[in-house]
Every structure is written in structure tokens, then in C-alpha cells.
Design an enzyme around this catalytic site. Structure first.
Site, short mmCIF file in Angstrom:
data_model
loop_
_atom_site.label_atom_id
_atom_site.label_comp_id
_atom_site.label_asym_id
_atom_site.label_seq_id
_atom_site.Cartn_x
_atom_site.Cartn_y
_atom_site.Cartn_z
N HIS A 1 20.62 89.35 6.88
CA HIS A 1 19.54 89.97 7.65
C HIS A 1 20.04 91.29 8.23
CE1 HIS A 1 15.79 89.71 10.00
NE2 HIS A 1 16.48 90.24 11.00
N GLY B 1 20.10 91.53 20.29
CA GLY B 1 20.60 90.20 19.96
C GLY B 1 20.96 89.45 21.23
N GLY B 2 21.31 88.20 21.06
CA GLY B 2 21.84 87.41 22.17
C GLY B 2 20.84 86.97 23.22
N SER C 1 22.41 87.64 10.75
CA SER C 1 22.05 88.99 11.15
C SER C 1 23.30 89.78 11.52
CB SER C 1 21.11 88.96 12.36
OG SER C 1 21.05 90.25 12.94
N HIS D 1 14.86 94.01 8.04
CA HIS D 1 13.86 93.90 9.11
C HIS D 1 13.70 95.26 9.78
CE1 HIS D 1 12.98 91.91 13.33
NE2 HIS D 1 11.95 92.58 12.86
N MET E 1 12.37 97.56 12.39
CA MET E 1 11.74 97.69 13.71
C MET E 1 11.56 99.18 13.96
SD MET E 1 13.94 94.72 15.56
CE MET E 1 15.13 94.68 14.24
N ASP F 1 13.39 84.56 14.06
CA ASP F 1 14.46 85.52 14.39
C ASP F 1 14.54 85.71 15.89
OD1 ASP F 1 16.24 87.64 14.48
OD2 ASP F 1 14.89 89.09 13.51
N GLY F 2 15.72 85.37 16.44
CA GLY F 2 15.96 85.58 17.86
C GLY F 2 16.26 84.29 18.58
N GLY G 1 14.62 93.92 19.49
CA GLY G 1 15.38 95.03 20.06
C GLY G 1 16.83 94.70 20.38
N MET H 1 16.59 99.68 13.59
CA MET H 1 15.86 100.00 14.82
C MET H 1 15.85 101.51 15.03
SD MET H 1 17.64 97.22 17.30
CE MET H 1 17.64 95.48 16.96
N MET I 1 8.77 86.56 15.34
CA MET I 1 9.85 86.86 16.29
C MET I 1 9.85 85.80 17.39
SD MET I 1 11.67 89.39 15.30
CE MET I 1 12.70 89.49 16.76
C1 DX5 Z 1 16.48 91.30 17.34
C2 DX5 Z 1 16.84 91.23 15.90
C3 DX5 Z 1 17.57 90.01 15.51
C4 DX5 Z 1 18.89 89.78 16.22
C5 DX5 Z 1 18.97 88.30 16.51
O1 DX5 Z 1 15.52 92.26 17.55
O2 DX5 Z 1 15.68 91.29 15.09
O3 DX5 Z 1 17.72 89.89 14.12
O4 DX5 Z 1 20.01 90.16 15.48
O5 DX5 Z 1 20.09 88.07 17.27
P1 DX5 Z 1 20.44 86.65 17.87
O6 DX5 Z 1 20.55 85.69 16.71
O7 DX5 Z 1 21.71 86.89 18.58
O8 DX5 Z 1 19.33 86.27 18.80
ZN ZN Z 2 15.87 90.83 12.92
#
Ligand code: DX5
Ligand code: ZN
Length: 217
Positions: A32, A144-145, A7, A66, A68, A175-176, A142, A36, A137
Site C-alpha cells: 500500500h 498513520g498510527g 502501508s 492510495h 490522497m 485503512d487506518g 493523512g 499525499m 477509511m
Molecule cells: C492514512 C493512510 C494509511 C496509513 C495507515 O491516511 O492512508 O494507509 O498508512 O497507517 P496505520 O496502519 O498506522 O493506521
Molecule cells: Zn492509505
């Protein structure tokens, strides 16, 4: 087949092209791309210009987009024209899921649907015949990390079991919070497409990807 989908949300946007090259050189077949809108989720990320620029430089990697965003049907055609290969929309964001999936397919791209941690995965069962992929999910969308929410893997398993019992072939993406530690659990639950942002782009991409592929063995 297991697929890793790095991602770019966690990438360094000043050197994005270089980082994608590194991900590709180290075995990424998917990319990915998180879009958003600041409404469906609080954050705002990237849109059409970035995706179409990337498409010009990278024509041999699957763009796993993806969305959102609220009522994604409004933008399906433009994302397809920008270069998306798979468009995933959120069940919670569509007033007419069937129509949205039909719009995606009419563009000749693959269709995915995503559910947030609080949405029962059974809600999307009626749409499985129209789907190439379901994105479960494993964190609240919303950001990462975040840490993977363990209960979401029960949904992955329920979906996996349903698909098997109906002899349906639909990819299951997670994802996540996917890391070298959690990726094994996600695979065991039945996922076969693994999104990883932080675990790929924070630190050395080569070392990170080797560790993730190793964990999938
Ligand atoms: C979050 C995104 C993810 C995000 C995942 O809403 O959809 O794709 O980049 O990040 P990590 O792998 O850091 O959890
Ligand atoms: Zn995503």
C-alpha cells in the site's frame, strides 16, 4: 481471499527496499503506497520517482496506490506509468468521479474509490460497476498510527451487504488503525483487503505479519 496490504507510510525510508523485502518474504502480496499532496490532506508523502524506483526492484507485488490528492485525474496517467497496479482516488477529491474512474481504467489498471469517515458509503454505490475496490477509511486520512473509528465498520458492513445482494464482486479495503485486535472486527464487517502500516513496520516485521495473518484465520 483475505489480503494484507502493508502501508509503507510507516516504514523506515532509509531502508525501504529491505523492509519491503521482509514484508514480501513474510507473505505480503500487496504493497500500500500512500500519496499525499498537502492539500486534500495536511501531509506530504511520496510521488512518482519513489514509486518507479520501487517498481524496478519489485515486479511481483501488487502496488496498491492510495491517492490522497485533489483532482487526481490530473495525475492518473503518470501514476499508472510509474507502476501502480491499483489506483484508488477519494470520492471527496474528484469533481467528476465517473470521468476519473474511466481515466484509471483506460490505463489498464484497477480502479478503487475511497471514502473518508464522514462520507456515507451509499454515495459511491452508483459507481460500483466501474470499480475493482472500495477503500473505506477507518481513520481520517493523512496520518498513520491513529485509532480505528468503530462506526466506520458499519459502513463496511452496509457496503458488504449491498454488494452481496446485488451479486457484485468488488474488494472492500480498510485503512487506518488496523491492528491484531481490530483486523478481526474489520473482517467480520466484510472487509477482505487490510492495510496496516504501524502494525507491520513498527517493531519486527516478521513477528508483526505472523500475528496479523494469525488474527485473520
Ligand atoms: C492514512 C493512510 C494509511 C496509513 C495507515 O491516511 O492512508 O494507509 O498508512 O497507517 P496505520 O496502519 O498506522 O493506521
Ligand atoms: Zn492509505
Amino acid at each position: 481471499m483475505d489480503i494484507l496490504s502493508p502501508s509503507i507510510l510507516a516504514a523506515d525510508y532509509a531502508i525501504l527496499g529491505d523492509q519491503i523485502c521482509q514484508a514480501k518474504e513474510n507473505g505480503a502480496k500487496y504493497l500500500h503506497i500512500d500519496v499525499m499532496d498537502g492539500a486534500f490532506v495536511p501531509s506530504i508523502s511520496i510521488g512518482f520517482p519513489v514509486i518507479s524506483s520501487l517498481r524496478k526492484s519489485f515486479d511481483d507485488i501488487v502496488f496498491d496506490v492510495h491517492l490522497m490528492i485533489e483532482e487526481p485525474i490530473r495525475y492518473v496517467e503518470r501514476f499508472a506509468k510509474s507502476g501502480a497496479d491499483i489506483i484508488t482516488v477519494h470520492a471527496e477529491a474528484c469533481s467528476d468521479i465517473k470521468q476519473t474512474l474511466a481515466a484509471i481504467r483506460s490505463q489498464g489498471v484497477k480502479a478503487g474509490i475511497s471514502v473518508k469517515p464522514g462520507t456515507p458509503v451509499e454515495e459511491i454505490f452508483p459507481y460500483l460497476p466501474m470499480l475493482d475496490m472500495v477503500l473505506v477509511m477507518t481513520v481520517e486520512p493523512g496520518f498513520g498510527g491513529q485509532k480505528l473509528i468503530p462506526q466506520t465498520l458499519d459502513k463496511v458492513h452496509a457496503l458488504y451487504t449491498y454488494l452481496r445482494s446485488h451479486s457484485m464482486s468488488v474488494d472492500i479495503e480498510v485503512d487506518g488503525g488496523i491492528t491484531v485486535n481490530t483486523i478481526k472486527e474489520a473482517k467480520k464487517a466484510g472487509a477482505n483487503v487490510f492495510v496496516a502500516g504501524t502494525a507491520v513496520f513498527r517493531g519486527d516485521i516478521k513477528t508483526n505479519m505472523e500475528a496479523l495473518f494469525e488474527a485473520l484465520k
